[in-house]
Design an enzyme around this catalytic site. Structure first.
Site, PDB file in Angstrom:
ATOM      1  N   ASP A 201       5.815  79.217 102.800  1.00  0.00           N
ATOM      2  CA  ASP A 201       5.670  78.545 104.091  1.00  0.00           C
ATOM      3  C   ASP A 201       5.706  79.556 105.240  1.00  0.00           C
ATOM      4  OD1 ASP A 201       6.416  75.293 103.433  1.00  0.00           O
ATOM      5  OD2 ASP A 201       7.005  76.806 101.978  1.00  0.00           O
ATOM      6  N   ASN A 285       0.573  72.012 100.482  1.00  0.00           N
ATOM      7  CA  ASN A 285      -0.053  70.849 101.120  1.00  0.00           C
ATOM      8  C   ASN A 285      -0.842  71.222 102.369  1.00  0.00           C
ATOM      9  OD1 ASN A 285       2.813  71.277 101.939  1.00  0.00           O
ATOM     10  ND2 ASN A 285       2.318  69.755 103.501  1.00  0.00           N
ATOM     11  N   HIS A 367       4.524  74.847  94.741  1.00  0.00           N
ATOM     12  CA  HIS A 367       4.921  74.678  96.148  1.00  0.00           C
ATOM     13  C   HIS A 367       6.104  73.739  96.365  1.00  0.00           C
ATOM     14  CE1 HIS A 367       4.663  74.796 100.440  1.00  0.00           C
ATOM     15  NE2 HIS A 367       4.368  73.504 100.531  1.00  0.00           N
ATOM     16  N   HIS A 377      11.606  66.203 102.288  1.00  0.00           N
ATOM     17  CA  HIS A 377      10.920  66.241 100.981  1.00  0.00           C
ATOM     18  C   HIS A 377      11.839  65.895  99.808  1.00  0.00           C
ATOM     19  CE1 HIS A 377       7.620  67.907 103.232  1.00  0.00           C
ATOM     20  NE2 HIS A 377       8.309  68.987 103.542  1.00  0.00           N
ATOM     21  N   HIS A 404       7.993  74.667 100.558  1.00  0.00           N
ATOM     22  CA  HIS A 404       7.874  73.297 101.085  1.00  0.00           C
ATOM     23  C   HIS A 404       9.036  72.891 101.973  1.00  0.00           C
ATOM     24  CE1 HIS A 404       5.523  69.714 101.204  1.00  0.00           C
ATOM     25  NE2 HIS A 404       6.325  68.959 100.477  1.00  0.00           N
ATOM     26  N   HIS A 406      11.851  73.912 104.425  1.00  0.00           N
ATOM     27  CA  HIS A 406      11.963  75.090 105.275  1.00  0.00           C
ATOM     28  C   HIS A 406      13.408  75.554 105.401  1.00  0.00           C
ATOM     29  CE1 HIS A 406       8.020  73.404 107.105  1.00  0.00           C
ATOM     30  NE2 HIS A 406       7.824  74.028 105.965  1.00  0.00           N
TER      31      HIS A 406
END
Length: 582
Positions: A201, A285, A367, A377, A404, A406
């Site tokens: 990310d 994503n 990911h 998530h 994914h 953070h």
């Protein structure tokens, strides 16, 4: 005389090393996974830090185009096989607007010259090129066509060897400056990449800059980029500001627009690092980037060369490769992962072919994390876990890296939400520095447990579950940090993996705020494999461990302890010898 002095210095140093190593062995400050499972620890977000930062503007010096005409830029490397490398770059000018005219890929050749000595290129290879379009058949959205993207596979490389290369088109005198890289060792239980940097990310913010500067200072020999690279789909075409909530900023947008020049800026931003160190990517994503006619992932699929055919997958969404004694498996979470699909079938075949006598370490990456205690998530890819986890567990995967979320989180060894000494060590490193800010809320904190309607994946089904046993039995969220979550902290950073031998690997998570401090890190642990305790006869090649034969569990444990001790001596020896030589 100088050689005699050096010999005496080294001999004296070795005596000190043995004493130091013995002290290190008994009083080491670095834990190992053998000491676990660990009591869960949370390090709260430092309120003196900012949770995020603005995107770098397109005219930033690290993003600006610095070559003209058809000269190469955005040069990058990727592993093709233990004896071959992909070299990729871009030529020509991309276009953005309502009417764009694609460049002709055949107008510029794809050549790489390379050799073992500077300016002496004994080998030359040619490759292929392409352009891609990002088209929006909607009023007000800007179309894009890329520069010419070149991929050349250079082969016949020797392991552990430095190579010098140029790329471009010699027929029009448009070759790049000379670059240099060093190949990795061949698959072997005794040879490993020096350091593997693992980043997730990343984006293009000032935090991203700090992360990459820190990675460069750590001098890796390989980079794993675990998805969400540029965040081009969150960069507004007006004003140059990012919008973390796209639907809030554009409630009437018919499709989520991406600002493709961010990909070009990202390629320039990364070039100083990845033109000399191979980078292996997997999609996230933010790489979906939908456009008209249902087309997705166009930039990702065109810009990156990965060893898909080389590993038998025939899909850039998932593949595998070897780096010394490590077999890496890169899985796609945004393509079919069901047990009846092509990816699962490929994964099963790939795992069955792994020879642990040559590549003892088995590392997987994708990911979105399966194990995650943050609100963001939470249980988002529970379907993927339910489909694939057992297969990975049966084949004794040692480590799993994801992004994914953070923030940073390291798990205790776990399988099916149950502490298991033979389960993989799952690690989340979605903290590269993107525009969406650091995640700070934990699902186990009062008021932070998501509802069942939250965290719907952008691909695949929804399989949210209540826990069937343990402290959280019958509940969707734990009421405290889960026992499988060993350590978590909300901060930007990256990780470094240093495999010492076939049983021990040192994992270090580096926080961005520590970049200017000596010998500092956010988290550090030796990840220890226990093949004799965990392997069984059900895996054809999995139990074929180097140099162990029919050791008993007690003998294997003793060997692991002495291996760690020997590894400590080797690591300290290297430091002392390097110091003596300077």
């Amino acid at each position: 005389m100088n050689h005699l002095k050096l010999s005496l210095h080294i001999n004296t140093s070795l005596i000190i090393i043995i004493i130091t190593a013995q002290t290190f062995h008994t009083q080491s400050q670095i834990p190992t996974t053998l000491d676990g499972p660990f009591k869960p620890v949370t390090r709260k977000f430092d309120p003196s830090l900012r949770r995020g930062s603005d995107d770098l503007p397109m005219n930033h010096p690290r993003l600006k185009k610095n070559v003209t005409s058809n000269f190469p830029e955005q040069i990058s490397l990727a592993i093709s096989s233990p004896t071959s490398m992909w070299v990729s770059w871009v030529t020509g000018d991309a276009q953005i607007g309502s009417n764009v005219i694609p460049l002709d890929p055949a107008s510029v050749a794809s050549e790489v010259w390379y050799g073992k000595e500077s300016a002496k290129y004994t080998s030359r290879r040619k490759g292929n090129s392409a352009v891609y379009n990002q088209l929006y058949p909607f009023e007000g959205l800007m179309n894009y066509t890329s520069g010419i993207i070149h991929h050349v596979r250079i082969d016949g490389l020797e392991p552990g060897t430095k190579y010098y290369y140029k790329c471009g088109d010699s027929s029009i005198s448009a070759m790049s400056e000379e670059h240099v890289f060093e190949t990795l060792p061949l698959p072997s239980p005794n040879a490993y990449p020096r350091r593997v940097a693992i980043i997730g990310d990343l984006g293009l913010t000032s935090n991203s800059s700090t992360t990459i500067d820190h990675v460069i200072a750590n001098d890796p020999s390989l980079i794993l980029m675990v998805g969400d690279l540029t965040y081009a789909n969150q960069y507004l075409t007006i004003g140059g500001k990012a919008a973390p909530c796209y639907s809030c900023a554009f409630p009437d947008a018919p499709i989520r627009e991406t600002y493709q020049p961010r990909w070009d800026g990202w390629g320039r931003f990364m070039e100083p690092l990845i033109s000399s160190v191979p980078m292996m990517v997997i999609e996230g994503n933010h790489e979906i980037e939908p456009q008209g006619s249902g087309i997705t992932f166009k930039s990702y699929l065109t810009r990156f060369a990965v060893p898909s055919e080389e590993s038998g997958s025939n899909s850039n969404f998932y593949y595998s490769f070897d780096a010394g004694g490590i077999h890496f498996i890169m899985l796609g979470a945004y393509v079919d992962y069901n047990s009846t699909g092509a990816q699962y079938s490929w994964l099963k075949k790939d795992l069955n072919q792994v020879d642990r006598s040559k590549t003892p370490w088995l590392v997987a990456a994708w990911h979105p994390p399966w194990y995650n205690s943050y609100s963001s998530h939470y249980q988002e890819f529970e379907c993927m876990r339910q489909e694939m986890e057992t297969l990975l567990y049966q084949h004794h995967v040692d480590m799993v890296f994801s992004g994914h979320v953070h923030a940073y989180e390291r798990m205790n060894r776990v399988y099916n939400y149950t502490l298991d000494p033979c389960g993989p060590t799952y690690i989340t490193v979605g903290d590269g520095g993107n525009i969406e800010k650091v995640d700070v809320d934990h699902a186990d904190e009062p008021g932070n447990c998501p509802s069942a309607g939250d965290n719907i994946p952008e691909f695949g089904g929804v399989c949210h579950i209540n826990f069937s046993s343990g402290p959280a039995e019958g509940e969707f969220c734990w009421d405290k940090q889960p026992e499988w979550s060993a350590f978590r902290e909300s901060s930007f950073g990256h990780g470094i993996l240093e495999v010492v031998n076939y049983t021990h690997a040192l994992w270090t998570w580096n926080r961005n705020q520590d970049v200017y401090k000596d010998d500092s890190h956010g988290d550090q642990i030796y990840i220890v494999r226990q093949p004799e305790s965990c392997f069984d006869s059900t895996t054809s090649k999995g139990s074929n461990e180097p140099g162990q034969g029919d050791l008993t569990n007690e003998a294997a444990d003793l060997l692991a302890k002495w291996t760690w001790f020997a590894a400590s001596i080797v690591m300290i020896t290297i430091v002392v010898i390097r110091t003596s030589l300077y």
